[in-house]
Design an enzyme around this catalytic site. Structure first.
Site, PDB file in Angstrom:
ATOM      1  N   HIS A  25     -17.606 -45.722  20.734  1.00 40.30           N
ATOM      2  CA  HIS A  25     -18.003 -44.313  20.656  1.00 40.30           C
ATOM      3  C   HIS A  25     -16.840 -43.340  20.824  1.00 40.30           C
ATOM      4  O   HIS A  25     -16.921 -42.192  20.398  1.00 40.30           O
ATOM      5  CB  HIS A  25     -19.070 -44.051  21.728  1.00 40.30           C
ATOM      6  CG  HIS A  25     -19.610 -42.657  21.713  1.00 40.30           C
ATOM      7  ND1 HIS A  25     -20.304 -42.144  20.643  1.00 40.30           N
ATOM      8  CD2 HIS A  25     -19.538 -41.661  22.635  1.00 40.30           C
ATOM      9  CE1 HIS A  25     -20.651 -40.894  20.915  1.00 40.30           C
ATOM     10  NE2 HIS A  25     -20.192 -40.575  22.108  1.00 40.30           N
ATOM     11  N   TYR A  74     -27.383 -30.878  27.162  1.00 41.25           N
ATOM     12  CA  TYR A  74     -28.548 -31.750  26.933  1.00 41.25           C
ATOM     13  C   TYR A  74     -29.857 -31.038  27.247  1.00 41.25           C
ATOM     14  O   TYR A  74     -30.899 -31.367  26.683  1.00 41.25           O
ATOM     15  CB  TYR A  74     -28.450 -33.008  27.802  1.00 41.25           C
ATOM     16  CG  TYR A  74     -27.367 -33.952  27.374  1.00 41.25           C
ATOM     17  CD1 TYR A  74     -27.587 -34.908  26.388  1.00 41.25           C
ATOM     18  CD2 TYR A  74     -26.095 -33.909  27.955  1.00 41.25           C
ATOM     19  CE1 TYR A  74     -26.591 -35.794  25.996  1.00 41.25           C
ATOM     20  CE2 TYR A  74     -25.091 -34.786  27.567  1.00 41.25           C
ATOM     21  CZ  TYR A  74     -25.341 -35.712  26.586  1.00 41.25           C
ATOM     22  OH  TYR A  74     -24.354 -36.578  26.193  1.00 41.25           O
ATOM     23  N   ASP A 129     -18.796 -36.576  19.098  1.00 41.29           N
ATOM     24  CA  ASP A 129     -19.913 -36.656  20.039  1.00 41.29           C
ATOM     25  C   ASP A 129     -20.663 -35.315  19.995  1.00 41.29           C
ATOM     26  O   ASP A 129     -21.013 -34.841  18.923  1.00 41.29           O
ATOM     27  CB  ASP A 129     -19.380 -37.029  21.431  1.00 41.29           C
ATOM     28  CG  ASP A 129     -20.464 -37.155  22.497  1.00 41.29           C
ATOM     29  OD1 ASP A 129     -21.210 -38.143  22.472  1.00 41.29           O
ATOM     30  OD2 ASP A 129     -20.563 -36.251  23.351  1.00 41.29           O
ATOM     31  N   TYR A 134     -31.756 -42.007  27.866  1.00 45.15           N
ATOM     32  CA  TYR A 134     -30.844 -41.353  28.808  1.00 45.15           C
ATOM     33  C   TYR A 134     -30.946 -39.831  28.784  1.00 45.15           C
ATOM     34  O   TYR A 134     -30.763 -39.168  29.812  1.00 45.15           O
ATOM     35  CB  TYR A 134     -29.396 -41.790  28.531  1.00 45.15           C
ATOM     36  CG  TYR A 134     -28.746 -41.153  27.327  1.00 45.15           C
ATOM     37  CD1 TYR A 134     -27.835 -40.114  27.474  1.00 45.15           C
ATOM     38  CD2 TYR A 134     -29.046 -41.588  26.032  1.00 45.15           C
ATOM     39  CE1 TYR A 134     -27.235 -39.514  26.367  1.00 45.15           C
ATOM     40  CE2 TYR A 134     -28.455 -41.006  24.937  1.00 45.15           C
ATOM     41  CZ  TYR A 134     -27.555 -39.968  25.093  1.00 45.15           C
ATOM     42  OH  TYR A 134     -26.983 -39.379  24.002  1.00 45.15           O
TER      43      TYR A 134
END
Length: 320
Positions: free
Chosen positions: A299, A236, A100, A148
């Site tokens: 995932h 992020y 990830d 998102y």
């Protein structure tokens, strides 16, 4: 096999490490929203095979420091943490594995410092060459839906949603992103309702999938109850900043041996342009040995398919 724990200083922060085994070092970088614990099966397998496996809590997570300022979570900080970790444990070289968000850290660590990170394994997220446009300007958005990562940008908003009921947030996220949720339209996992949050519309479950025990879930829940989500979400909030900082490496290739593993039910497959990126991965990672696609896997690659992932990593390590 015992997992030992210690703290080191790296790149200006204190970092918590979970370790097992002795031998050549394999560095394991987790993603969102996880901790060192997501590598529990790999720590064991690597140690048994004669490696020294090290799984840190990454910057902003678990027992590692969580700087307040958003700009302390850039890709240069995250890769610098990994090089500093090698210095702190007294090792010249390691193989780096990332899942990830940990995968871009692994890929870029190998890109920046092939002298220190001599091979790389990416789980879920492939190496993505720097694009021509600032990422936030090309993220998908419609009148009724938004990407998102757009929702994660405003400090405090996603934190409030996720911290309201941490158990529900972690359980829902893990299940929804796994192959067990059997979501037909993978793109629906990364597009949020216009005014809604991360958890809205995500599939839920009463019973846990076979790869996740109640104890596993509780460990992760307790970590985020204690730390909150701010540090992890700040990763992020640096995506545009990373794009600016990575300009000097535009067009650069990862020049170390590499392995890429992804599930066929991973939401990453539905990211814009990802099909081409995965198909053409060898162009930017010329020493890519193999792309392994795990059937029915979502995932949470190394947890859902621990044995398959362990076998693939160990075979790759032996080939180096």
């Amino acid at each position: 096999m015992t997992i030992s724990h210690r703290f080191i200083e790296t790149n200006g922060i204190q970092m918590h490490l979970a370790e097992a085994g002795s031998g050549p070092v394999v560095l394991l970088c987790h993603g969102w929203p996880k901790s060192w614990y997501s590598w529990r099966h790999q720590l064991e397998a690597l140690a048994a095979a004669g490696y020294h496996a090290i799984a840190p809590d990454m910057r902003g997570y678990g027992q590692t420091d969580k700087p307040e300022a958003i700009d302390q979570y850039t890709m240069l900080h995250l890769t610098g943490d990994m090089v500093g970790l090698l210095d702190a444990v007294g090792v010249d070289q390691a193989v780096i594995v990332g899942h990830d968000w940990g995968a871009p850290v692994a890929w870029h660590s190998a890109l920046f410092r092939p002298d220190r990170l001599k091979a790389v394994v990416g789980l879920s997220v492939p190496f993505r060459p720097r694009g021509p446009n600032r990422p936030s300007t090309v993220w998908p958005r419609t009148e009724t839906q938004r990407w998102y990562q757009l929702y994660f940008q405003t400090p405090g908003v996603a934190e409030a949603e996720l911290e309201k009921d941490v158990h529900h947030a972690i359980k829902t996220t893990y299940f929804a992103l796994s192959g067990d949720a059997a979501v037909e339209n993978l793109a629906s996992l990364s597009m949020l309702p216009g005014e809604g949050g991360w958890l809205d519309g995500k599939p839920t479950t009463q019973s846990l999938p076979a790869w996740l025990t109640e104890n596993d879930l509780e460990f992760c829940v307790e970590e985020f109850k204690r730390t909150g989500f701010r540090g992890s979400l700040n990763w992020y909030r640096n995506i545009d900043r990373n794009w600016e900082l990575l300009a000097p490496w535009s067009g650069a290739k990862v020049q170390v041996p590499a392995l890429y593993i992804v599930g066929d039910r991973d939401l990453i497959n539905a990211f814009p342009g990802m099909d081409k990126t995965i198909l053409n991965l060898k162009q930017s990672v010329p020493l890519l040995r193999e792309t392994i696609v795990l059937k029915g896997c979502g995932h949470l690659t190394q947890q859902e398919r621990a044995k398959d992932v362990n076998d693939a990593i160990l075979e790759f390590l032996k080939s180096l």
